[in-house]
Scaffold this motif. Structure first.
Motif, mmCIF file in Angstrom:
data_model
loop_
_atom_site.group_PDB
_atom_site.id
_atom_site.type_symbol
_atom_site.label_atom_id
_atom_site.label_comp_id
_atom_site.label_asym_id
_atom_site.label_seq_id
_atom_site.Cartn_x
_atom_site.Cartn_y
_atom_site.Cartn_z
ATOM 1 N N ALA A 117 -24.439 52.430 86.986
ATOM 2 C CA ALA A 117 -25.857 51.891 86.952
ATOM 3 C C ALA A 117 -25.602 50.152 87.150
ATOM 4 C CB ALA A 117 -26.607 51.965 85.796
ATOM 5 N N PHE A 118 -26.396 49.405 87.741
ATOM 6 C CA PHE A 118 -26.592 47.983 87.588
ATOM 7 C C PHE A 118 -25.328 47.317 88.242
ATOM 8 C CE2 PHE A 118 -27.402 43.831 85.894
ATOM 9 C CZ PHE A 118 -28.462 43.666 86.799
ATOM 10 N N LEU A 119 -24.355 46.841 87.312
ATOM 11 C CA LEU A 119 -23.007 46.091 87.929
ATOM 12 C C LEU A 119 -21.941 46.984 87.686
ATOM 13 C CD1 LEU A 119 -24.260 42.602 86.536
ATOM 14 C CD2 LEU A 119 -24.597 43.742 89.017
ATOM 15 N N ARG A 120 -21.280 47.329 88.481
ATOM 16 C CA ARG A 120 -19.852 48.018 88.427
ATOM 17 C C ARG A 120 -18.902 46.719 88.000
ATOM 18 N NH1 ARG A 120 -19.887 53.191 88.489
ATOM 19 N NH2 ARG A 120 -17.648 52.861 88.859
ATOM 20 N N PRO A 121 -17.766 47.467 87.203
ATOM 21 C CA PRO A 121 -16.801 46.241 86.702
ATOM 22 C C PRO A 121 -16.150 45.505 87.693
ATOM 23 C CG PRO A 121 -16.528 48.610 85.440
ATOM 24 C CD PRO A 121 -17.487 48.885 86.562
ATOM 25 N N SER A 122 -15.834 46.356 88.713
ATOM 26 C CA SER A 122 -15.308 45.424 89.871
ATOM 27 C C SER A 122 -16.317 44.726 90.881
ATOM 28 C CB SER A 122 -14.235 46.371 90.880
ATOM 29 O OG SER A 122 -15.075 47.428 91.326
ATOM 30 N N GLY A 123 -16.236 43.932 91.450
ATOM 31 C CA GLY A 123 -17.329 43.431 92.438
ATOM 32 C C GLY A 123 -17.734 42.054 91.714
ATOM 33 N N ASP A 124 -18.347 41.291 92.637
ATOM 34 C CA ASP A 124 -18.961 39.860 92.373
ATOM 35 C C ASP A 124 -20.482 40.329 92.000
ATOM 36 O OD1 ASP A 124 -20.593 37.692 93.333
ATOM 37 O OD2 ASP A 124 -18.539 36.894 93.411
ATOM 38 N N VAL A 125 -20.678 39.885 90.818
ATOM 39 C CA VAL A 125 -21.999 39.960 90.339
ATOM 40 C C VAL A 125 -23.414 39.439 91.221
ATOM 41 C CG1 VAL A 125 -23.777 39.284 88.413
ATOM 42 C CG2 VAL A 125 -21.250 39.921 87.852
ATOM 43 N N LEU A 126 -22.988 38.242 91.762
ATOM 44 C CA LEU A 126 -24.089 37.571 92.685
ATOM 45 C C LEU A 126 -24.179 38.356 93.852
ATOM 46 C CD1 LEU A 126 -23.514 34.009 91.856
ATOM 47 C CD2 LEU A 126 -25.092 35.614 90.837
ATOM 48 N N VAL A 127 -23.146 38.576 94.362
ATOM 49 C CA VAL A 127 -22.910 39.456 95.620
ATOM 50 C C VAL A 127 -23.804 40.955 95.551
ATOM 51 C CG1 VAL A 127 -21.636 40.692 97.492
ATOM 52 C CG2 VAL A 127 -21.005 38.522 96.790
ATOM 53 N N VAL A 141 -31.446 42.426 76.285
ATOM 54 C CA VAL A 141 -30.788 43.311 76.746
ATOM 55 C C VAL A 141 -29.513 42.881 77.704
ATOM 56 C CG1 VAL A 141 -30.273 45.333 78.790
ATOM 57 C CG2 VAL A 141 -32.082 45.561 77.119
ATOM 58 N N LEU A 142 -29.915 41.645 78.373
ATOM 59 C CA LEU A 142 -28.667 41.082 78.925
ATOM 60 C C LEU A 142 -28.095 40.210 78.247
ATOM 61 C CD1 LEU A 142 -30.682 40.205 82.491
ATOM 62 C CD2 LEU A 142 -28.613 41.481 82.041
ATOM 63 N N ASP A 143 -28.534 39.725 77.074
ATOM 64 C CA ASP A 143 -27.751 39.090 76.033
ATOM 65 C C ASP A 143 -26.527 40.040 75.261
ATOM 66 O OD1 ASP A 143 -28.932 36.472 76.263
ATOM 67 O OD2 ASP A 143 -30.458 37.274 74.406
ATOM 68 N N ALA A 144 -27.108 41.251 75.429
ATOM 69 C CA ALA A 144 -26.253 42.532 74.769
ATOM 70 C C ALA A 144 -25.167 42.603 75.962
ATOM 71 C CB ALA A 144 -26.856 43.772 74.437
ATOM 72 N N CYS A 145 -25.414 42.591 76.981
ATOM 73 C CA CYS A 145 -24.591 42.970 78.197
ATOM 74 C C CYS A 145 -23.434 41.734 78.053
ATOM 75 C CB CYS A 145 -25.159 42.871 79.506
ATOM 76 S SG CYS A 145 -26.232 44.410 79.778
ATOM 77 N N ALA A 146 -23.822 40.280 77.763
ATOM 78 C CA ALA A 146 -22.779 39.428 77.901
ATOM 79 C C ALA A 146 -21.840 39.532 76.950
ATOM 80 C CB ALA A 146 -23.673 38.148 77.843
ATOM 81 N N ALA A 147 -22.513 40.152 75.632
ATOM 82 C CA ALA A 147 -21.505 40.659 74.527
ATOM 83 C C ALA A 147 -20.372 41.418 74.780
ATOM 84 C CB ALA A 147 -22.311 40.958 73.199
ATOM 85 N N VAL A 148 -20.456 42.114 75.866
ATOM 86 C CA VAL A 148 -19.671 43.124 76.171
ATOM 87 C C VAL A 148 -19.005 43.050 77.398
ATOM 88 C CG1 VAL A 148 -20.396 44.791 74.553
ATOM 89 C CG2 VAL A 148 -21.140 44.981 76.711
ATOM 90 N N GLY A 149 -19.292 41.845 78.194
ATOM 91 C CA GLY A 149 -18.645 41.588 79.610
ATOM 92 C C GLY A 149 -19.235 40.978 80.827
ATOM 93 N N LEU A 150 -20.341 41.102 80.720
ATOM 94 C CA LEU A 150 -21.166 40.468 81.605
ATOM 95 C C LEU A 150 -21.106 38.822 81.632
ATOM 96 C CD1 LEU A 150 -23.230 40.260 83.952
ATOM 97 C CD2 LEU A 150 -25.074 40.205 82.180
ATOM 98 N N PRO A 151 -20.354 38.266 82.619
ATOM 99 C CA PRO A 151 -20.320 36.733 82.448
ATOM 100 C C PRO A 151 -21.489 36.242 82.203
ATOM 101 C CG PRO A 151 -19.350 37.632 84.567
ATOM 102 C CD PRO A 151 -20.207 39.015 83.947
ATOM 103 N N THR A 152 -21.556 35.137 81.204
ATOM 104 C CA THR A 152 -22.814 34.614 80.672
ATOM 105 C C THR A 152 -23.244 33.729 81.843
ATOM 106 O OG1 THR A 152 -21.563 34.377 78.542
ATOM 107 C CG2 THR A 152 -23.351 33.002 78.840
ATOM 108 N N ALA A 153 -22.365 33.302 82.667
ATOM 109 C CA ALA A 153 -23.160 32.357 83.766
ATOM 110 C C ALA A 153 -23.705 33.366 84.755
ATOM 111 C CB ALA A 153 -21.681 31.813 84.594
#
Length: 186
Positions: free
Chosen positions: A85-95, A139-151
């Protein structure tokens, strides 16, 4: 938040890695058999829409007949395994966000292939539309705490907030992915 039948879960830190786990709802301790998606839709089309729209919201491209459980004796349904779901570990988030905009976010969703009524669609679409923005931000704050780039946190929040409002348009634009659904919404 949506009250979908999903086993409770949490994150766990182990050896500097973050893992997600959920409680085991399979009390028999054996591999769950593949479900018959048409039986799930026939049993509870309203909940089926909730699962379909949730998977669209979070871009879950992996809802097949082995990551949903259905107990025909109790008619209880459990959804699990959201690792795609949502963002896979590999790949560009914005793309990923750009290429997913306005798209279903899943391939051959087992319930989408079987849903044959709009019964329940409005209820779940409205429920998703009412998800508070502060909840999405949290939820996205929590995601940033476990790897989502804060930017990328803001772009992800904007994407989800927008997507909450667009699910009906996305379904109507992709009716071929719902082969049993009437083409005209009542």
């Amino acid at each position: 938040m949506l009250l979908l039948p999903c086993p409770p879960g949490a994150t766990l830190e182990k050896s500097a890695e973050t893992y997600f786990f959920s409680l085991d709802f399979n009390l028999a301790g054996q591999a769950l058999p593949p479900v018959n998606p048409s039986a799930i839709v026939a049993s509870d089309p309203r909940l089926s829409w909730g699962i379909i729209l949730f998977d669209m919201l979070v871009l879950n491209g992996d809802r097949h007949h082995q990551n949903i459980a259905y107990d025909s004796s109790t008619q209880r349904i459990q959804i699990f395994d959201h690792s795609h779901a949502f963002l896979r570990p590999s790949g560009d988030v914005l793309v990923t966000l750009a290429t997913s905009d306005g798209k279903l976010g899943f391939g051959g969703h087992c319930l989408a292939q079987e849903i044959d009524t709009y019964d329940g669609f409005e209820t779940w679409n409205n429920r998703i539309n009412q998800i508070p923005h502060y909840f999405i931000d949290g939820v996205l704050d929590a995601c940033a705490a476990v790897g989502l780039p804060t930017a990328h946190k803001g772009a992800c929040a904007d994407f989800i907030k927008k997507r909450c409002q667009e699910l009906e348009v996305i379904v109507q634009s992709n009716l071929a992915s719902f082969p049993k659904l009437p083409k005209a919404k009542p």
